[in-house]
Design an enzyme around this catalytic site. Structure first.
Site, PDB file in Angstrom:
ATOM      1  N   ASP A 188       0.829  -1.202   0.000  1.00  0.00           N
ATOM      2  CA  ASP A 188       0.000   0.000   0.000  1.00  0.00           C
ATOM      3  C   ASP A 188       0.863   1.251   0.000  1.00  0.00           C
ATOM      4  O   ASP A 188       2.036   1.221   0.365  1.00  0.00           O
ATOM      5  CB  ASP A 188      -0.868   0.028   1.266  1.00  0.00           C
ATOM      6  CG  ASP A 188      -2.268  -0.495   1.005  1.00  0.00           C
ATOM      7  OD1 ASP A 188      -2.560  -0.885  -0.131  1.00  0.00           O
ATOM      8  OD2 ASP A 188      -3.068  -0.521   1.967  1.00  0.00           O
ATOM      9  N   LYS A 210      -0.291   2.253  -7.464  1.00  0.00           N
ATOM     10  CA  LYS A 210      -0.157   2.582  -8.882  1.00  0.00           C
ATOM     11  C   LYS A 210      -0.991   1.676  -9.780  1.00  0.00           C
ATOM     12  O   LYS A 210      -0.911   1.771 -10.999  1.00  0.00           O
ATOM     13  CB  LYS A 210       1.318   2.498  -9.287  1.00  0.00           C
ATOM     14  CG  LYS A 210       2.179   3.556  -8.604  1.00  0.00           C
ATOM     15  CD  LYS A 210       3.623   3.489  -9.061  1.00  0.00           C
ATOM     16  CE  LYS A 210       4.456   4.566  -8.369  1.00  0.00           C
ATOM     17  NZ  LYS A 210       5.877   4.510  -8.778  1.00  0.00           N
TER      18      LYS A 210
END
Length: 401
Positions: A188, A210
């Site tokens: 994360d 991402k």
């Protein structure tokens, strides 16, 4: 730990003070038949005798006390007595530890520790501080996974690991150990980045922040990455900030893995709603001040149709409210709480990047906190604490003592 099987065998300890007290526990755990000879003993040693774990003879040491012993420890505060114990032990060919001057005994007690069924022992020629330091380093290395006793690959599967509030030292021992054995890590944005720097070059890292598309699609993509990695024979660690089950979607990921037949291990983490205020000197509870604290997600506005929070009920509480993901909507949350009855002068503290060296603490009250947040450029990640204890700090505690 002396490398001897003492189970059921007589061990004589001469001395009943704190030095003896520290050593008796391990002797009892080894199953030894422990006899203490001392003029007086500590309350803890007396308790061991009362419970039947050892026997105690309350008198001065006398030659002959080592009769039938396999092992002896001389740990009085009288050098001449300790020397006499070693002399008797030598005559009787009994190994003896002399606690005050280790090199004058015939055995040395190592610094010991137990970890996952393994006993560690470190000897440094009687230099106890040195052996203890090395023992501690070895234990920490095994706990963190840097040193392992198992060269076999870990079983493929997924571990949901809480990385803690940000400081890499605040991940749990188990979490760090499993992270050290991962083949694939799905991390994360709020997972401590320093932990990723410790990974080997062969470990694949997927930055979950991402993964493209919207929030729902991103979660589906994360679930797919966990499942595909485990099915490919990898041990996958899903590394999260805080705790996996505190606004971390951890249970959603567990459900997806279980549905796919993937074994899952959940490693709780130190959660930020408690630890970040603590790092700023704020307890979320305090005797005589608050009897409850509530952790609330601020990812949607109070009037949003998806909101599940009863803000009117929260406003009536007298305890601590901890808001997560609330900085962007702090004006709305402060307004609804004041309108619901919370006094505008209720202390409100905002902690940005808590537990990190970049931590910032903004202290205000409910009526001014929103403007202060904007004026001082406070940005996520941040925790908002509202209530009487939000006005506490380490400095205020010092003033009252």
């Amino acid at each position: 730990m002396v490398g001897l099987d003492l189970d059921g065998r007589r061990v004589v300890v001469v001395g009943g003070g704190t030095v003896a007290q520290r050593r008796l526990g391990l002797l009892i755990a080894s199953g030894a038949d422990v006899h203490v000879v001392s003029r007086e003993v500590t309350p803890a040693v007396e308790g061991m005798a009362t419970s039947g774990q050892i026997t105690v003879t309350l008198r001065a040491y006398a030659d002959g006390d080592l009769d039938g012993a396999w092992y002896a420890i001389a740990c009085t505060d009288e050098p001449e007595t300790n020397a006499a114990v070693v002399e008797e032990a030598t005559r009787r060919r009994i190994f003896c530890v002399r606690a005050d001057i280790a090199r004058l005994g015939t055995a040395v007690t190592p610094a010991t520790a137990r970890y996952d069924g393994i006993t560690l022992g470190v000897l440094a020629g009687g230099q106890h501080r040195r052996s203890a330091a090395v023992r501690n380093a070895l234990l920490e290395a095994m706990q963190s996974g840097v040193v392992t006793d198992d060269s076999t690959p870990i079983t493929p599967g997924v571990a949901l690991v809480g990385g803690g509030p940000g400081d890499p030292d605040l991940i749990t021992v188990r979490g760090r150990r499993l992270l050290g054995r991962a083949n694939l890590v799905v991390a994360d944005r709020l997972a401590p980045p320093e932990l990723l720097a410790e990974l080997g070059p062969d470990v694949e890292v997927i930055d979950a922040a991402k993964i493209p598309y919207g929030r729902a699609m991103a979660q589906d993509a994360i679930n797919a990455a966990l499942i595909e990695g485990a099915k490919a024979g990898k041990f996958v660690v899903r590394l999260k900030g805080g705790d996996p089950y505190v606004f971390g979607r951890g249970f959603e990921e567990l459900e997806a893995c279980v549905d796919a037949g993937i074994p899952v291990t959940v490693v709780p983490g130190i959660t930020s709603p408690i630890s970040v205020p603590a790092a700023a000197g704020i307890p979320v509870t305090h005797r005589g001040v608050t009897h409850e604290f509530v952790v609330v997600s601020g990812h949607v506005a109070p009037d949003h149709p998806d909101s599940l929070v009863d803000w009117a009920a929260l406003a009536r509480l007298r305890g601590t409210i901890v808001l997560m993901m609330a900085v962007e909507r702090i004006e709305q949350f402060a307004t609804v709480l004041i309108e619901g009855g919370r006094p505008a002068n209720t202390p409100a503290t905002v902690i940005q990047e808590g537990t990190m060296r970049t931590q910032r603490v903004l202290r205000a009250d409910l009526g001014t906190v929103a403007a202060r947040v904007r004026d001082e450029g406070i940005r996520p990640p941040a925790i908002v604490v509202i209530g009487p204890t939000a006005g506490f700090s380490a400095d205020s505690a010092a003033e009252t003592t």
